[in-house]
Design a protein around this motif. Structure first.
Motif, mmCIF file in Angstrom:
data_model
loop_
_atom_site.group_PDB
_atom_site.id
_atom_site.type_symbol
_atom_site.label_atom_id
_atom_site.label_comp_id
_atom_site.label_asym_id
_atom_site.label_seq_id
_atom_site.Cartn_x
_atom_site.Cartn_y
_atom_site.Cartn_z
ATOM 1 N N VAL A 141 -31.270 20.133 48.319
ATOM 2 C CA VAL A 141 -30.969 20.041 46.897
ATOM 3 C C VAL A 141 -31.858 21.026 46.151
ATOM 4 O O VAL A 141 -33.010 21.259 46.520
ATOM 5 C CB VAL A 141 -31.158 18.609 46.339
ATOM 6 N N CYS A 142 -31.281 21.621 45.107
ATOM 7 C CA CYS A 142 -32.015 22.541 44.241
ATOM 8 C C CYS A 142 -31.500 22.362 42.822
ATOM 9 O O CYS A 142 -30.445 21.761 42.603
ATOM 10 C CB CYS A 142 -31.868 23.987 44.721
ATOM 11 N N TRP A 143 -32.245 22.880 41.858
ATOM 12 C CA TRP A 143 -31.894 22.671 40.453
ATOM 13 C C TRP A 143 -30.751 23.586 40.014
ATOM 14 O O TRP A 143 -30.693 24.757 40.407
ATOM 15 C CB TRP A 143 -33.096 22.908 39.553
ATOM 16 N N GLN A 144 -29.869 23.038 39.192
ATOM 17 C CA GLN A 144 -28.899 23.842 38.470
ATOM 18 C C GLN A 144 -29.616 24.584 37.334
ATOM 19 O O GLN A 144 -30.840 24.568 37.236
ATOM 20 C CB GLN A 144 -27.787 22.955 37.908
ATOM 21 N N SER A 145 -28.824 25.199 36.455
ATOM 22 C CA SER A 145 -29.374 25.972 35.340
ATOM 23 C C SER A 145 -30.268 25.114 34.456
ATOM 24 O O SER A 145 -30.019 23.911 34.274
ATOM 25 C CB SER A 145 -28.223 26.541 34.508
ATOM 26 N N PRO A 146 -31.317 25.714 33.864
ATOM 27 C CA PRO A 146 -32.121 24.966 32.891
ATOM 28 C C PRO A 146 -31.275 24.364 31.772
ATOM 29 O O PRO A 146 -31.645 23.317 31.216
ATOM 30 C CB PRO A 146 -33.083 26.027 32.344
ATOM 31 N N LYS A 147 -30.148 24.989 31.451
ATOM 32 C CA LYS A 147 -29.305 24.500 30.345
ATOM 33 C C LYS A 147 -28.812 23.082 30.572
ATOM 34 O O LYS A 147 -28.523 22.371 29.600
ATOM 35 C CB LYS A 147 -28.118 25.442 30.140
ATOM 36 N N VAL A 148 -28.676 22.678 31.837
ATOM 37 C CA VAL A 148 -28.219 21.315 32.116
ATOM 38 C C VAL A 148 -29.371 20.414 32.542
ATOM 39 O O VAL A 148 -29.142 19.276 32.962
ATOM 40 C CB VAL A 148 -27.101 21.294 33.181
ATOM 41 N N ASN A 149 -30.588 20.918 32.414
ATOM 42 C CA ASN A 149 -31.773 20.140 32.761
ATOM 43 C C ASN A 149 -32.616 19.912 31.509
ATOM 44 O O ASN A 149 -33.591 20.623 31.248
ATOM 45 C CB ASN A 149 -32.564 20.856 33.861
ATOM 46 N N ALA A 150 -32.212 18.894 30.756
ATOM 47 C CA ALA A 150 -32.893 18.604 29.496
ATOM 48 C C ALA A 150 -34.346 18.208 29.702
ATOM 49 O O ALA A 150 -35.173 18.395 28.806
ATOM 50 C CB ALA A 150 -32.150 17.492 28.747
ATOM 51 N N TRP A 151 -34.666 17.689 30.869
ATOM 52 C CA TRP A 151 -36.060 17.293 31.142
ATOM 53 C C TRP A 151 -36.984 18.501 31.091
ATOM 54 O O TRP A 151 -38.190 18.358 30.860
ATOM 55 C CB TRP A 151 -36.159 16.593 32.485
ATOM 56 N N VAL A 152 -36.431 19.700 31.279
ATOM 57 C CA VAL A 152 -37.187 20.947 31.127
ATOM 58 C C VAL A 152 -36.992 21.536 29.741
ATOM 59 O O VAL A 152 -37.957 21.927 29.067
ATOM 60 C CB VAL A 152 -36.769 21.972 32.203
ATOM 61 N N MET A 153 -35.737 21.608 29.297
ATOM 62 C CA MET A 153 -35.415 22.312 28.058
ATOM 63 C C MET A 153 -35.990 21.638 26.822
ATOM 64 O O MET A 153 -36.465 22.312 25.898
ATOM 65 C CB MET A 153 -33.898 22.442 27.925
ATOM 66 N N VAL A 154 -35.962 20.306 26.779
ATOM 67 C CA VAL A 154 -36.460 19.603 25.592
ATOM 68 C C VAL A 154 -37.958 19.835 25.384
ATOM 69 O O VAL A 154 -38.386 20.225 24.295
ATOM 70 C CB VAL A 154 -36.106 18.097 25.664
ATOM 71 N N PRO A 155 -38.800 19.617 26.411
ATOM 72 C CA PRO A 155 -40.223 19.912 26.212
ATOM 73 C C PRO A 155 -40.499 21.383 25.900
ATOM 74 O O PRO A 155 -41.305 21.704 25.023
ATOM 75 C CB PRO A 155 -40.870 19.504 27.541
ATOM 76 N N MET A 156 -39.826 22.299 26.608
ATOM 77 C CA MET A 156 -40.095 23.716 26.398
ATOM 78 C C MET A 156 -39.639 24.181 25.021
ATOM 79 O O MET A 156 -40.291 25.025 24.398
ATOM 80 C CB MET A 156 -39.429 24.546 27.497
ATOM 81 N N ALA A 157 -38.528 23.630 24.540
ATOM 82 C CA ALA A 157 -38.069 23.984 23.195
ATOM 83 C C ALA A 157 -39.067 23.524 22.138
ATOM 84 O O ALA A 157 -39.249 24.181 21.104
ATOM 85 C CB ALA A 157 -36.691 23.372 22.930
ATOM 86 N N ALA A 158 -39.731 22.402 22.382
ATOM 87 C CA ALA A 158 -40.733 21.907 21.441
ATOM 88 C C ALA A 158 -41.988 22.772 21.449
ATOM 89 O O ALA A 158 -42.632 22.960 20.403
ATOM 90 C CB ALA A 158 -41.091 20.465 21.783
ATOM 91 N N LEU A 159 -42.342 23.300 22.618
ATOM 92 C CA LEU A 159 -43.557 24.104 22.733
ATOM 93 C C LEU A 159 -43.357 25.544 22.276
ATOM 94 O O LEU A 159 -44.299 26.181 21.773
ATOM 95 C CB LEU A 159 -44.040 24.104 24.184
ATOM 96 N N LYS A 160 -42.169 26.075 22.441
ATOM 97 C CA LYS A 160 -41.931 27.505 22.234
ATOM 98 C C LYS A 160 -42.372 28.030 20.872
ATOM 99 O O LYS A 160 -42.996 29.100 20.798
ATOM 100 C CB LYS A 160 -40.449 27.816 22.466
ATOM 101 N N PRO A 161 -42.096 27.323 19.758
ATOM 102 C CA PRO A 161 -42.505 27.875 18.452
ATOM 103 C C PRO A 161 -44.023 28.012 18.294
ATOM 104 O O PRO A 161 -44.484 28.762 17.427
ATOM 105 C CB PRO A 161 -41.939 26.862 17.450
ATOM 106 N N LEU A 162 -44.782 27.301 19.102
ATOM 107 C CA LEU A 162 -46.244 27.316 18.978
ATOM 108 C C LEU A 162 -46.911 28.314 19.922
ATOM 109 O O LEU A 162 -48.131 28.503 19.849
ATOM 110 C CB LEU A 162 -46.792 25.914 19.259
#
Length: 274
Positions: A141-162
């Motif tokens: 098993v391996c990860w699909q695109s980050p776009k379908v992995n909210a467990w990554v995208m949500v935290p990173m989207a919160a950090l990115k502006p800072l």
């Protein structure tokens, strides 16, 4: 990133943190583990090679299902823990699967998120294939695109502006999402000599906290995964703001202390010719 860089990375803080958080990580990855073991369909007496075995859970499960298991990983901290968990039931070896050659051939190769870090994936999979007997099979098993992995995208989207603007990276570079493109992955496996390649999408929840709520999820995210790397590379004066941003992003996903976000994996199976 070369294999040497990956070896250095997983023998430094990353490997130590994964070993320290083994219980939480095994719980987080339990849905993917169940899917992997179902796809592997291990038969009693089969010789099994677990690639990127980490702290040993998948190797131990394969052994419990009757497999004669060898687990290989490049991370000494994680293998030390795996050996302490496994007793004599599994042979754990500090090896790079990209170059590891066994004196015997295996019936089955398995991997839970352990194959996305090769500098030359086609050559690595060709080497892995060389360890399989004629007619042998592989399941990982391996990860699909980050776009379908909210467990990554949500935290990173919160950090990115800072954070300072990060340089562009090649999405195919070694890392969790190196095989997000299924067509590329299929081409790599077929070029490496595998046949009957099947790549199936599977959705699942990724739990960052089982019962400890947002604070536990923030603590976990700040030590494991992409958000942890961003925090490690950030100026320490920014850490309070970054942690507060994580809290705000994860709070809506707290359901009675359980913090889980959607994720998506590829379930991959393949064979070598008989």
């Amino acid at each position: 990133m070369s294999n040497e860089e990956q070896i250095e990375y997983w023998n430094d803080d990353a490997g130590t943190q994964w070993a320290a958080h083994q219980v939480a990580l095994d719980e987080m990855l339990a849905p993917a583990t169940a899917v992997l073991m179902e796809a592997a369909a291990i038969q009693s007496g089969e010789r099994v090679l677990d690639v990127g075995c980490g702290t040993g859970q998948t190797s131990l499960m394969a052994s419990a299902e009757g497999g004669d298991v060898t687990g290989v990983d490049i991370s000494r901290p994680m293998l030390d823990l795996a050996r302490s968990r496994g007793g004599d039931s599994v042979e754990f070896q500090l090896e790079d699967a990209a170059t590891f050659r066994s004196g015997q051939q295996y019936d089955l190769v398995i991997s839970r998120f352990g194959v996305m870090f090769f500098a030359n994936p086609q050559a690595a999979f060709a080497n892995i294939r060389s360890n399989l007997k004629p007619g042998g099979r592989m399941a990982f098993v391996c990860w699909q695109s980050p776009k379908v992995n909210a467990w990554v995208m949500v935290p990173m989207a919160a950090l990115k502006p800072l954070l300072p603007e990060a340089p562009e990276v090649d999405p195919h570079d070694p890392g969790p999402f190196a095989f997000a493109d299924p067509e590329r992955l299929q081409g790599i496996l077929e070029a490496a000599g595998f046949e009957e390649v099947a790549i199936t999408p599977h959705g699942l929840d990724v739990c960052l906290s089982q019962s400890g709520g947002v604070e536990e999820a923030v603590k976990f995210s700040s030590r494991i995964g992409p958000a942890s790397r961003a925090l490690k590379e950030a100026d320490e004066t920014l850490h309070p703001q970054l942690l507060e941003a994580l809290r705000g992003a994860l709070a809506p996903h707290d359901k009675d202390g359980r913090v889980a976000l959607p994720g998506g994996i590829w379930v991959v199976t393949a064979r070598v010719s008989g």
